[in-house]
Design a protein around this motif. Sequence first.
Motif, short mmCIF file in Angstrom:
data_model
loop_
_atom_site.label_atom_id
_atom_site.label_comp_id
_atom_site.label_asym_id
_atom_site.label_seq_id
_atom_site.Cartn_x
_atom_site.Cartn_y
_atom_site.Cartn_z
N VAL A 20 0.91 -1.26 0.08
CA VAL A 20 -0.09 -0.12 -0.01
C VAL A 20 1.01 1.12 -0.08
O VAL A 20 1.76 1.35 0.72
CB VAL A 20 -1.10 -0.01 1.18
N PHE B 155 0.89 -1.25 -5.14
CA PHE B 155 1.59 -1.64 -6.16
C PHE B 155 2.16 -3.01 -5.70
O PHE B 155 1.96 -3.40 -4.55
CB PHE B 155 3.04 -0.58 -6.41
N GLU C 16 11.63 1.75 4.67
CA GLU C 16 10.21 1.95 4.97
C GLU C 16 9.59 0.68 5.80
O GLU C 16 9.58 -0.31 5.40
CB GLU C 16 9.40 1.93 3.81
N GLU D 41 7.09 -1.31 7.94
CA GLU D 41 5.77 -1.51 7.64
C GLU D 41 5.17 -2.77 8.44
O GLU D 41 6.06 -3.85 8.36
CB GLU D 41 5.54 -1.68 6.20
N ASP E 118 9.92 -2.13 3.31
CA ASP E 118 9.70 -1.83 1.85
C ASP E 118 11.02 -1.00 1.40
O ASP E 118 10.89 0.07 1.32
CB ASP E 118 8.46 -1.20 1.83
N LYS F 150 10.89 -0.32 -6.66
CA LYS F 150 10.36 -1.11 -5.65
C LYS F 150 10.69 -2.77 -5.52
O LYS F 150 10.67 -3.28 -4.63
CB LYS F 150 8.95 -0.65 -5.41
MN MN Z 1 5.94 1.21 1.42
#
Ligand code: MN
Length: 236
Positions: free
Chosen positions: A36, A59, A85, A87, A116, A137
């Motif tokens: 997300v 994504f 990141e 999460e 992430d 990513k």
């Molecule tokens: Mn993220």
Amino acid sequence: MSGKMYRSDYVVSQGEQPSIPVAGGAVYPVRHIYCVGRNYAEHAREMGADPDREAPFFFMKAPDCVESSGAQIKYPSRTENLHHEVELVVAVGRSGADVPVSEATDHIFGYAVGVDLTRRDLQQAMKEKGRPWEIGKSFSQAAPVGEIQPAWNVGHPREGKISLSVNGELRQEGDLKDMVWGIDEVIAELSTYYKLEPGDLIFTGTPSGVGALVRGDSVSCSIDELEPLEFSIAAV
Ligand code: MN
């Protein structure tokens, strides 16, 4: 067992099934990795976006991006701005499409801490051109995930501290209750685009404080009640 698992007539090597350890000893096979975008208001602001409650957007990372806790991660190619990141990661345990918010927890096997990893410079360049984000990513070792805690052990965490430190220095800290879209809402919305399947991981967004990792960094991440996630970035 499906006959598929034992075929011997594949024309190239089948490769390994990507997987993550489960607390207590079993293994969770990874099928899809959904993520997300911008799900904490402070992080949306730091990325220059309006934190208003628009529908969540999604994504994906390739399943073989997963990496287990304790890994050494090779600094990825073609970037000079690798970002962390932290999460909360949801591990899906039961398939379902068009899942109502009120039934979302029925589809959850468990929870883990994940990062992430993002080649921010590449993501930014693709964003500016209106092109897909994949190169920013989805890359080797881009999704380190700690041991999965089954929901039968930890219940369904919807509040509690989430944090990430680099070399012992706190970089990201937030609370799960500050998600713009709650976990159950995320599952409901995502399941209108994709039929969720056992083996699907959902990265639920990061709090503020994202920043760069460099070679030699040690990263530790925690969420109350879950197994901590630790990894390092290789020195060379
Ligand atoms: Mn993220």
